[in-house]
Design an enzyme around this catalytic site. Structure first.
Site, PDB file in Angstrom:
ATOM      1  N   ASP A 113     -17.475 -10.367 -31.313  1.00  0.00           N
ATOM      2  CA  ASP A 113     -18.108 -11.667 -31.490  1.00  0.00           C
ATOM      3  C   ASP A 113     -19.613 -11.649 -31.264  1.00  0.00           C
ATOM      4  O   ASP A 113     -20.242 -12.713 -31.198  1.00  0.00           O
ATOM      5  CB  ASP A 113     -17.431 -12.693 -30.584  1.00  0.00           C
ATOM      6  CG  ASP A 113     -16.119 -13.163 -31.189  1.00  0.00           C
ATOM      7  OD1 ASP A 113     -16.010 -13.191 -32.431  1.00  0.00           O
ATOM      8  OD2 ASP A 113     -15.195 -13.493 -30.426  1.00  0.00           O
ATOM      9  N   ASP A 171     -11.134 -14.697 -38.105  1.00  0.00           N
ATOM     10  CA  ASP A 171     -12.378 -15.176 -37.482  1.00  0.00           C
ATOM     11  C   ASP A 171     -13.512 -14.154 -37.628  1.00  0.00           C
ATOM     12  O   ASP A 171     -14.684 -14.492 -37.680  1.00  0.00           O
ATOM     13  CB  ASP A 171     -12.198 -15.445 -35.980  1.00  0.00           C
ATOM     14  CG  ASP A 171     -10.843 -16.010 -35.589  1.00  0.00           C
ATOM     15  OD1 ASP A 171      -9.860 -15.744 -36.297  1.00  0.00           O
ATOM     16  OD2 ASP A 171     -10.759 -16.689 -34.556  1.00  0.00           O
TER      17      ASP A 171
HETATM   18  N1  GLY Z   1     -12.748 -17.322 -32.785  1.00  0.00           N
HETATM   19  C1  GLY Z   1     -11.872 -17.950 -31.890  1.00  0.00           C
HETATM   20  C2  GLY Z   1     -11.349 -19.242 -32.356  1.00  0.00           C
HETATM   21  O1  GLY Z   1     -11.607 -19.686 -33.453  1.00  0.00           O
HETATM   22  O2  GLY Z   1     -10.642 -19.851 -31.572  1.00  0.00           O
END
Ligand code: GLY
Length: 390
Positions: A113, A171
């Site tokens: 991330d 994601d």
């Molecule tokens: N990237 C984590 C979420 O969308 O909860």
């Protein structure tokens, strides 16, 4: 569940009233004036190394630099400054971004991330013309993300926890902006490999997406497809669909900008297919349930709507077909208008300085259910900002 019934009924009432529609300029002024005052409240409650996460039972929950969402508050402040030109917002945006400096230290253990954390903070200061020395720093962050790439799976690895061998979550498409915009040509190819493998393995025939695909690290084959935050393995978790729409729209823009026209076409085609699926499945007020397959009455997820709205605005500018482009923009406007209504938007001083109520973080995990979330505010502001710049 009570709030979703109230929201459904209120939305119908809103739709049936013949009040003149608010212009997007007036909506933008209203939303960013609110953001300016709310974020001053929120900032005043934060320690020097903490970021806002949510409010539960009237109490602010904050989070450290290493948390995946740490870049969203700095980015929200940057958008607010760019719109309001309030010099105090500029100070707050720079101060909160600088809190993240240790992300670039050699010793900082990286995460998938790092793209969210740096592109939505430093990246916004650069993009919005606030600071021009950012790209070199983000090149260092791109090296960290690239260190998670495997030529065997053709992807960057997502989680380091859990039972998976090489988990990739939808994601993770969002983090690729770091490699495309600030990375080397080799790192851009890694990003495109990840996006191509995700087209191959994450999507179902109807263009909904699985949340997690686990690859074999020995031969790159797919071991399992499942959910982590959705209703079940076969369901369409709303924020996952939003990441897919935004991710492929962003990749089309980036591939085109960096001179890969064929890849840009592939990603635009993928974003287009996801958009058609969403236009078909979204309710008339534009705010999805937390999972498209959750039985009604189901809680709505403002964060998924905010991410989609921002992506729909950008996608409408990339699509060559006027009809579909208009439909995307219309949906973005619907989503923005619903989120900017009293059903979702805070009153001044309410919800501890956040903007939007009613997001869902992790329903199966029982975390952050029907609460404000920092990324819902960020993507909402981005959507309003983008819409007003068309
Ligand atoms: N990237 C984590 C979420 O969308 O909860």
């Amino acid at each position: 569940m009570k709030h979703s019934i109230i929201i459904a009924v209120s939305s119908l009432l809103l739709l049936s009233c013949s009040v003149p529609r608010e212009s997007m300029k007036s909506l933008g002024d209203r939303v960013f004036t609110l953001a300016d005052s709310q974020f001053k409240i929120l900032d005043s409650k934060l320690d020097a190394d903490r970021f806002p996460r949510t409010v539960e039972n009237g109490r602010l929950l904050d989070a450290p630099i290493s948390w995946w969402c740490s870049g969203f508050f700095p980015g929200s402040l940057a958008y607010t400054y760019a719109y309001t030109q309030d010099p105090e917002m500029l100070q707050l945006a720079v101060k909160n971004t600088q809190k993240l400096d240790s992300l670039f230290c050699g010793r900082y253990k990286t995460s998938h991330d790092v793209g969210f954390m740096t592109v939505c903070s430093y990246g916004k200061l650069y993009e919005l013309g606030i600071c021009d020395t950012i790209p070199a720093m983000l090149g260092l962050a791109a090296d960290k993300l690239a260190s998670r790439f495997s030529p065997v799976t053709g992807t960057t690895r997502s989680w380091d926890f859990g039972k998976w061998k090489w988990p990739v979550i939808i994601d993770n498409m969002m983090n690729l902006e770091l490699l495309m915009e600030y990375g080397t040509p080799e790192q851009q190819k890694m990003a495109m490999s990840h996006a191509d493998r995700t087209i191959e393995n994450h999507f179902r025939g109807d263009f909904t997406t699985w949340h997690v695909v686990d690859y074999s690290r020995k031969d790159g084959s797919v071991r399992r497809k499942q959910t982590h935050q959705g209703l079940n393995d076969d369901s369409a978790w709303a924020r996952g669909q939003a990441w897919a729409l935004y991710g492929y729209t962003m990749m089309s823009r980036e591939a085109s900008k960096k001179g890969y026209p064929e890849a840009a076409e592939r990603y635009l085609s993928q974003a287009r297919s996801v958009a058609l699926m969403l236009l078909d499945r979204l309710p008339s007020d534009g705010i999805p349930a937390w999972d498209f397959d959750a039985p009604e009455p189901a809680l709505r997820d403002a964060s998924a709507a905010a991410v989609m709205a921002s992506a729909f605005v950008e996608l409408s500018g990339l699509l060559p077909e006027r009809g579909l482009s208009r439909r995307c923009l219309k949906m973005a406007r619907t989503q923005i208008s619903t989120l900017a209504s009293s059903l979702y938007l805070a009153e001044p001083g309410e919800i501890g300085g956040f903007l939007l109520k009613h997001s869902v973080g992790n329903m199966p995990g029982g975390g952050e259910v029907d609460v404000p979330l920092t990324y819902a505010d960020y993507y909402f502001l981005e959507a309003v900002y983008r819409y007003n710049r068309i």
